[in-house]
Scaffold this motif. Structure first.
Motif: not given
Length: 312
Positions: A98-99, A117-119, A123-124, A276-277
């Motif tokens: 969470i940023c 994120e995919q690797q 989730k961001i 929200y990503g």
């Protein structure tokens, strides 16, 4: 209980994250900041471990992971230019992230984060709290029902003292400049309400203030942002240190209140899987990144506060 780590615990916005974690039933396990002025933690999570050295913080997070007590979320409240590196740390530590805004300073940073994120399979999430403000949601619904093109003025002045320019916030390479540092969530909100951006121009770009024109699908927006108390309207000076205003076709949109619990609401949505990503945040990062390099346009449509400043 959902477990959290917090990076940037001494920052201005960190208490809102601590409040949000507690209000949503989370547990802050560990926090980090090179500055040790973090007594606010006692009001929320007095048992949280705290480190002023990132290496020791990293080791502690890894120790928790190895003994089966992994961190679920890493919350990031560090200076803007460090967000990218700290997000990468969180993902590689096996946590979701969470940023705070701005997620990153430039759109190409988003591409690199998407790969990690995919690797990692984690989730961001970013804080775009104005999307959750009741007045903004009502405005979005109103605009969606309208076929008209609107004229909008956005004004945001939040007074900052001399410390601001002596800190990382006054360094454009670290903060992205005033438009990025205090305005990125407003640019997100404008696209959320008025649709895709068609074009933008810059009319003012200074260390203390910035302004320009944004043309969206359903509105032309003249905007002005400032951290200089001298830019406050006369009716506000000496009474308030912050001034927010949105006018739609000359009519004031009331949204001066209702900001205090938006981080708590944001955490609630994230924990429910509705955060929200990267795709959501890309647009506003592109806008502020582009603004830093736009030529200043001397004429044309511009915000009255910009006009006043240039003439003065």
């Amino acid at each position: 209980m959902t477990s959290f780590a917090l990076i940037g615990a001494a920052g201005y916005i960190a208490p809102r994250h601590m409040t949000a974690i507690k209000a949503n039933g989370g547990d802050l396990k560990v926090a980090y900041d090179p500055n040790d002025s973090v007594g606010i933690i006692d009001s929320h999570f007095p048992q949280a471990h705290f480190f002023t050295e990132f290496e020791r913080f990293d080791r502690h997070v890894d120790k928790l992971r190895r003994r089966g007590e992994h961190i679920d979320y890493v919350s990031i409240c560090s200076p803007n230019y460090l967000h990218d590196a700290h997000i990468r740390f969180g993902l590689r530590a096996g946590a979701n992230v969470i940023c705070e805004k701005p997620l990153v300073l430039n759109p190409w940073n988003i591409d690199g984060l998407a790969e990690i994120e995919q690797q990692t399979g984690h989730k961001i999430n970013t804080i775009l709290q104005l999307r959750l403000h009741p007045a903004i949601q009502a405005l979005k619904e109103r605009i969606a029902k309208s076929n008209e093109r609107h004229s909008v003025d956005l004004t945001y002045i939040t007074s900052r003292g001399r410390w601001y320019h002596a800190s990382w916030k006054g360094d454009d390479a670290k903060s992205g400049g005033v438009a990025t540092n205090i305005g990125v969530h407003f640019f997100d909100m404008l696209a959320y309400v008025f649709g895709p951006l068609q074009s933008q121009t810059a009319s003012l770009r200074e260390p203390e203030r910035a302004g320009g024109l944004l043309s969206y699908d359903k509105a032309d927006v003249r905007w002005f942002l400032s951290v200089d108390a001298n830019d406050l309207p006369d009716a506000v000076k000496g009474k308030k240190t912050t001034y927010r205003s949105i006018t739609l076709d000359g009519e004031e949109v009331e949204f001066s209140e209702g900001f205090t619990d938006l981080h708590t609401r944001s955490y609630q949505e994230i924990l429910a899987g509705r955060g929200y990503g990267l795709d959501d945040v890309r647009f506003c990062v592109e806008v502020v990144s582009q603004f830093r390099n736009l030529p200043i346009v001397a004429g044309g449509e511009r915000h009255p506060f910009v006009d006043k400043h240039i003439k003065g």
